[in-house]
Design a protein around this motif. Sequence first.
Motif, short mmCIF file in Angstrom:
data_model
loop_
_atom_site.label_atom_id
_atom_site.label_comp_id
_atom_site.label_asym_id
_atom_site.label_seq_id
_atom_site.Cartn_x
_atom_site.Cartn_y
_atom_site.Cartn_z
N ARG A 79 0.87 -1.18 0.00
CA ARG A 79 0.00 0.00 0.00
C ARG A 79 0.90 1.23 0.00
NH1 ARG A 79 -5.03 0.62 3.92
NH2 ARG A 79 -3.45 0.67 5.55
N CYS A 80 1.32 1.62 -1.17
CA CYS A 80 2.18 2.77 -1.39
C CYS A 80 2.24 2.98 -2.89
CB CYS A 80 3.59 2.52 -0.82
SG CYS A 80 4.44 1.09 -1.54
N VAL A 81 2.81 4.08 -3.34
CA VAL A 81 2.99 4.27 -4.76
C VAL A 81 3.87 3.14 -5.29
CG1 VAL A 81 3.97 5.76 -6.55
CG2 VAL A 81 2.65 6.76 -4.66
N GLY A 82 3.38 2.46 -6.31
CA GLY A 82 4.06 1.27 -6.82
C GLY A 82 3.36 0.00 -6.40
N GLY A 83 2.45 0.08 -5.42
CA GLY A 83 1.72 -1.10 -4.98
C GLY A 83 2.63 -2.23 -4.57
N SER A 84 2.22 -3.45 -4.87
CA SER A 84 3.00 -4.62 -4.46
C SER A 84 4.31 -4.75 -5.23
CB SER A 84 2.17 -5.90 -4.62
OG SER A 84 1.09 -5.90 -3.71
N THR A 85 4.45 -4.05 -6.37
CA THR A 85 5.75 -4.10 -7.07
C THR A 85 6.84 -3.44 -6.25
OG1 THR A 85 5.64 -1.98 -8.28
CG2 THR A 85 4.47 -3.87 -9.25
N ALA A 86 6.46 -2.54 -5.31
CA ALA A 86 7.44 -1.84 -4.48
C ALA A 86 7.95 -2.69 -3.34
CB ALA A 86 6.83 -0.55 -3.94
N ILE A 87 7.32 -3.86 -3.11
CA ILE A 87 7.73 -4.70 -1.97
C ILE A 87 8.04 -6.13 -2.41
CG2 ILE A 87 6.38 -3.30 -0.34
CD1 ILE A 87 4.32 -5.65 -0.35
N ASN A 88 8.13 -6.37 -3.71
CA ASN A 88 8.41 -7.74 -4.14
C ASN A 88 9.86 -7.87 -4.62
OD1 ASN A 88 8.61 -6.89 -6.84
ND2 ASN A 88 6.54 -7.58 -7.39
N SER A 89 10.20 -9.04 -5.12
CA SER A 89 11.59 -9.33 -5.52
C SER A 89 11.85 -9.08 -7.00
CB SER A 89 11.93 -10.77 -5.17
OG SER A 89 11.80 -11.01 -3.78
N GLY A 90 10.84 -8.56 -7.70
CA GLY A 90 11.04 -8.24 -9.12
C GLY A 90 11.11 -9.45 -10.03
N ILE A 91 10.48 -10.56 -9.65
CA ILE A 91 10.54 -11.79 -10.45
C ILE A 91 9.69 -11.64 -11.71
CG2 ILE A 91 10.05 -14.26 -10.49
CD1 ILE A 91 10.53 -14.28 -7.46
N ILE A 92 10.26 -12.00 -12.85
CA ILE A 92 9.59 -11.82 -14.14
C ILE A 92 9.35 -13.18 -14.81
CG2 ILE A 92 9.81 -10.87 -16.46
CD1 ILE A 92 9.34 -8.76 -14.27
N TRP A 93 8.07 -13.42 -15.10
CA TRP A 93 7.67 -14.60 -15.86
C TRP A 93 6.65 -14.16 -16.92
CZ3 TRP A 93 7.77 -20.02 -16.32
CH2 TRP A 93 8.72 -20.67 -15.51
N ARG A 94 6.89 -14.50 -18.16
CA ARG A 94 5.87 -14.27 -19.17
C ARG A 94 4.68 -15.20 -18.94
NH1 ARG A 94 8.24 -12.70 -25.15
NH2 ARG A 94 9.66 -11.05 -24.45
N LEU A 95 3.50 -14.76 -19.39
CA LEU A 95 2.30 -15.58 -19.27
C LEU A 95 2.54 -16.95 -19.90
CD1 LEU A 95 -0.77 -15.66 -18.54
CD2 LEU A 95 -1.19 -14.88 -20.89
N PRO A 96 2.44 -18.04 -19.13
CA PRO A 96 2.69 -19.37 -19.70
C PRO A 96 1.72 -19.70 -20.83
CG PRO A 96 2.72 -19.45 -17.30
CD PRO A 96 2.19 -18.09 -17.68
N ASP A 97 2.21 -20.39 -21.84
CA ASP A 97 1.39 -20.70 -23.01
C ASP A 97 0.17 -21.53 -22.65
OD1 ASP A 97 2.85 -19.30 -24.88
OD2 ASP A 97 4.11 -21.01 -25.45
N ASP A 98 0.31 -22.48 -21.71
CA ASP A 98 -0.83 -23.31 -21.37
C ASP A 98 -1.94 -22.49 -20.71
OD1 ASP A 98 1.03 -23.15 -19.12
OD2 ASP A 98 -0.32 -24.53 -18.08
N VAL A 99 -1.56 -21.48 -19.93
CA VAL A 99 -2.55 -20.60 -19.31
C VAL A 99 -3.20 -19.72 -20.38
CG1 VAL A 99 -2.90 -18.73 -17.66
CG2 VAL A 99 -1.33 -20.59 -17.11
N ARG A 100 -2.39 -19.16 -21.27
CA ARG A 100 -2.92 -18.31 -22.34
C ARG A 100 -3.92 -19.09 -23.19
NH1 ARG A 100 -1.92 -17.70 -27.38
NH2 ARG A 100 -0.14 -19.13 -27.32
N GLU A 101 -3.58 -20.32 -23.54
CA GLU A 101 -4.46 -21.14 -24.37
C GLU A 101 -5.75 -21.48 -23.63
OE1 GLU A 101 -1.87 -24.33 -25.32
OE2 GLU A 101 -0.63 -23.13 -26.69
N ASP A 102 -5.65 -21.73 -22.32
CA ASP A 102 -6.84 -22.03 -21.52
C ASP A 102 -7.76 -20.81 -21.46
OD1 ASP A 102 -8.50 -23.40 -19.54
OD2 ASP A 102 -7.57 -22.09 -18.05
#
Length: 500
Positions: A79-102
């Motif tokens: 709860r601050c400018v940046g929301g939860s991105t301001a308190i996370n570890s910056g992990i990056i994953w593209r949307l998995p293909d199986d989820v996108r297809e579902d």
Amino acid sequence: MASIEDVADFVIVGTGAGGATAARVLSAAGHTVLMLEDGPQLRTAERPRDLVGAMGQSFRDYGTATTAGTSPLPLLQGRCVGGSTAINSGIIWRLPDDVREDWSARFGLGDLVEARAMADAFDIIERELEVVETPPSLRGGNAHLMARGAEALGLPGKPISRNAGRCKGNAQCLQGCPGEARQSMDVSYVPMALRNGARLHANVRVDRVRFEGTRAVGVEGAVVDSNRRAVGDLRVRARRAVIVSASAVQSPVVLRRSGLRGMVGGSFMAHPGCAVVGRFDEPVGMSFGGTQTYEVPLRERRMKLESLSLPPEMLAARLPGSGAAWQSRLVELDHYAQWAVQCRFEAVGSVRPVWLGTGTDAVVRYVPTRQDMLRLREGIMLLCRMMFAAGAREVFSGVAGAATTMRDPAEVEALASREVKPTDLNMVASHLFASCPAGSDPTKSAVGVDLAAHGVSGLYVMDASVLPTNLGVNPQHSIMGIVWRAAERLAQQERAGAAA
């Protein structure tokens, strides 16, 4: 009274992954944008370096918000400018293909999440946010030990990709990167939107969307002080649209207070997880490296294992024992490693607002299924086996009723015969989804394939709440990619409408 009245083409409620991305896209397209944030705008240099102090400033409800019921589950949100991105570890994953297809097949989102268009959006975001795979020199001892354990058991471990191309290894991601290397929204897309002419009001609580007939024309709420007390009125008008990006908990709260019903708040999902600690002969060096730099994705088993470094004051609380026995462990605090398991739970819950002034925003009801608990037990056992395979002398599973301290790998197998209940584990949920799901069928979704709310006009939802299911991977990048697509289309639509 410090009241605020303002007007813009687009009013965006929330500055996390969704709201900040929408602001970046719409402001770059030449629209006037007003960003509203429930929490404070924190200057990096002024943020406390201890995690407890940082949580008081930037976590919603000091990190104490939980689900309702007899087995409360902590829900971690920024709860601050940046929301939860301001308190996370910056992990990056593209949307998995199986989820996108579902999502394409079951929810009709094919055009929104079309593979080539999503890849193009991800390419831009990754370039702008300096996404790189964590190099060996910045992984830290905690991650190197996890890699050793994964290799010994033949598991598909790999370095984590993060939005921190200039990382110096301070291991303070959760407190706010001291050098602003991690490109959270407060140091990337929010400033970028401001440079494009957008405006920001922090410490404002949005209570509801204002309508004229069935068209959203603005929002209203209160200006709050550092103690969350209302000190003035908030009344903002949107010429073109209101975009609610307040999170998977707060977005349905705002929408339901505004009169929307149907699937709003009706299908809450999450990635709960637990952590395991092990003691090693050699120093671990948890105070160096990224907070999370190594992972073992096991999507077919609906789980993901991650290294998770903690500052000393938080790690100490994870150690067993009391009195002199606990103090003796503190002497060798640098010899402990911690790894976590996140599970893609099957459980579906709900989010409902509570009366204003009660000190909280929402009631979240969410009860893990028996299969969820079996899967989480499997993940904990796997982490314990990895700890021993990596050379741990002692392992602490954190399972109530099980051996407090395991010194033999054979002790891990005893967990297989235990019926693990939610009250037996220190579970935490930091990835929250699906409370306002997107879809082509209004009877099964809260927003359409363009992320516009069903049944009204001029109102959009752009955050984790629109993801129709949980992902099984860290969601920040998927949220940003989908919002980028929707915001681009909205900007083009409004530009074409103005030209006509």
